[in-house]
Scaffold this active site. Structure first.
Site, PDB file in Angstrom:
ATOM      1  N   HIS A 111       3.418   3.813  -8.662  1.00 54.74           N
ATOM      2  CA  HIS A 111       3.305   1.842  -9.103  1.00 54.74           C
ATOM      3  C   HIS A 111       4.235   1.256  -9.504  1.00 54.74           C
ATOM      4  O   HIS A 111       4.786  -0.256  -9.236  1.00 54.74           O
ATOM      5  CB  HIS A 111       1.868   1.717  -9.704  1.00 54.74           C
ATOM      6  N   ASP A 131       0.616  -1.201  -0.103  1.00 51.48           N
ATOM      7  CA  ASP A 131       0.628  -0.085   0.082  1.00 51.48           C
ATOM      8  C   ASP A 131       0.552   1.218  -0.158  1.00 51.48           C
ATOM      9  O   ASP A 131       2.041   1.114   0.594  1.00 51.48           O
ATOM     10  CB  ASP A 131      -1.152  -0.031   1.307  1.00 51.48           C
ATOM     11  N   LEU A 177      12.135 -20.182  -4.266  1.00 47.28           N
ATOM     12  CA  LEU A 177      11.402 -18.424  -3.689  1.00 47.28           C
ATOM     13  C   LEU A 177      10.238 -19.087  -4.886  1.00 47.28           C
ATOM     14  O   LEU A 177      10.344 -19.005  -5.707  1.00 47.28           O
ATOM     15  CB  LEU A 177      11.836 -17.598  -3.710  1.00 47.28           C
TER      16      LEU A 177
END
Length: 231
Positions: free
Chosen positions: A28, A11, A122
Site C-alpha cells: 500500500h 489493484d 489536473l
C-alpha cells in the site's frame, strides 16, 4: 490523442508485497507513492482528469491493521497534498462517504480540497470510502428530498439530473478505465459514469505499474473504434 479522463482501479498492492516477501502494508505504501508518478505523467500527456479507487465501502471488512494503514496513508497523502498540488498545479477532490470517517480525516479532506481549488491543470479525484451503489442511493435520497420540499419537479428528472447529484457532478465521465493486477471486474466503481467507457485490464500490479504501462493503455485506447449506444 489522449483520453480526457482516466479512471484507475489500483489493484494488486497486497499481491505485489507478497511476491517480494513483504507485509501487505508495504504494498500500500509503494502503491500510494506510485500515484504521483502516474499523475505527473498524465499531466504531461495532456490528460485533464484522473480518478483513483483508493478505498471502497466494502474494504472495512479487511483486517483492522490493514484498514488502519490505509487510513494512515490517506492522512499522509492529504497532508502532502498542498505541496504536490502546488508543484503539479493539481486540484484534489475526494469522493465517497464522509459521515463515518473521523472528524480529523474529514477536516483534512476539506482543507486539502480548499487549498487546491484554484488549480486546474489536473483534477485528481480520490475515491475513498466509495461505493457506486451507495453513491446512487445517496443521490436518489437527495433527489427525493428535493422533490418532497418542492425544489424539484418529478417530470424534470432525467439522466442529467441524476448525474448532478452524484459525487462526480463537476467532472466529465471517464473515457478510459484501467484496472491493474489481472482482475477484470468493476468492483462497484463508477457504475453510472462508466456507461460508455473503454476498459483496459493490465496484469501488472499497481505498485509496479509504470509510465510505459500507461502509454500502452493509451495506445490501446487510440486503436479502438469507439462506439456509443447503438451507433
Amino acid at each position: 490523442m489522449v483520453p480526457k479522463h482516466i479512471a484507475i482501479i489500483m489493484d494488486g498492492n497486497g499481491r505485489w508485497a507478497k511476491s517480494k516477501g513483504l507485509p501487505r502494508s508495504a504494498g500500500h505504501v509503494k502503491g500510494a507513492a506510485n500515484i504521483e508518478t502516474i499523475a505527473r505523467a498524465m499531466k504531461k500527456r495532456g490528460i485533464k482528469y484522473l480518478t483513483i479507487y483508493a478505498f471502497s465501502t466494502e474494504n472495512w471488512i479487511r483486517p483492522k491493521d490493514e484498514v488502519d494503514k490505509l487510513l494512515e496513508l490517506l492522512e499522509e497523502y492529504l497532508t502532502k497534498a498542498y505541496k504536490n498540488a502546488e508543484k503539479n498545479k493539481m486540484r484534489l477532490k475526494v469522493i465517497g462517504r464522509r459521515d463515518n470517517l473521523s472528524e480529523k480525516i474529514q477536516k483534512k479532506i476539506e482543507e486539502a480540497e480548499e487549498a487546491t481549488s484554484m488549480y486546474d491543470e489536473l483534477v485528481l479525484q480520490v475515491a475513498f470510502n466509495y461505493g457506486s451503489r451507495d453513491e446512487i442511493v445517496r443521490a436518489t435520497k437527495a433527489i427525493s428530498n428535493d422533490v418532497a420540499e418542492g425544489k424539484l419537479n418529478v417530470d424534470d428528472i432525467n439522466e442529467e439530473t441524476l448525474s448532478s447529484y452524484l459525487d462526480t457532478k463537476d467532472v466529465p465521465d471517464p473515457d478510459l478505465l484501467i484496472r491493474t493486477s489481472g482482475e477484470e471486474r468493476l468492483s462497484n466503481y463508477l457504475l453510472w459514469q462508466l456507461a460508455y467507457c473503454e476498459f483496459y485490464f493490465s496484469d501488472v500490479p499497481w505498485p509496479a505499474f509504470s509510465v510505459k504501462n500507461l502509454d500502452e493503455a493509451i495506445e490501446e485506447f487510440n486503436n479502438r473504434n469507439r462506439r456509443y449506444g447503438n451507433v
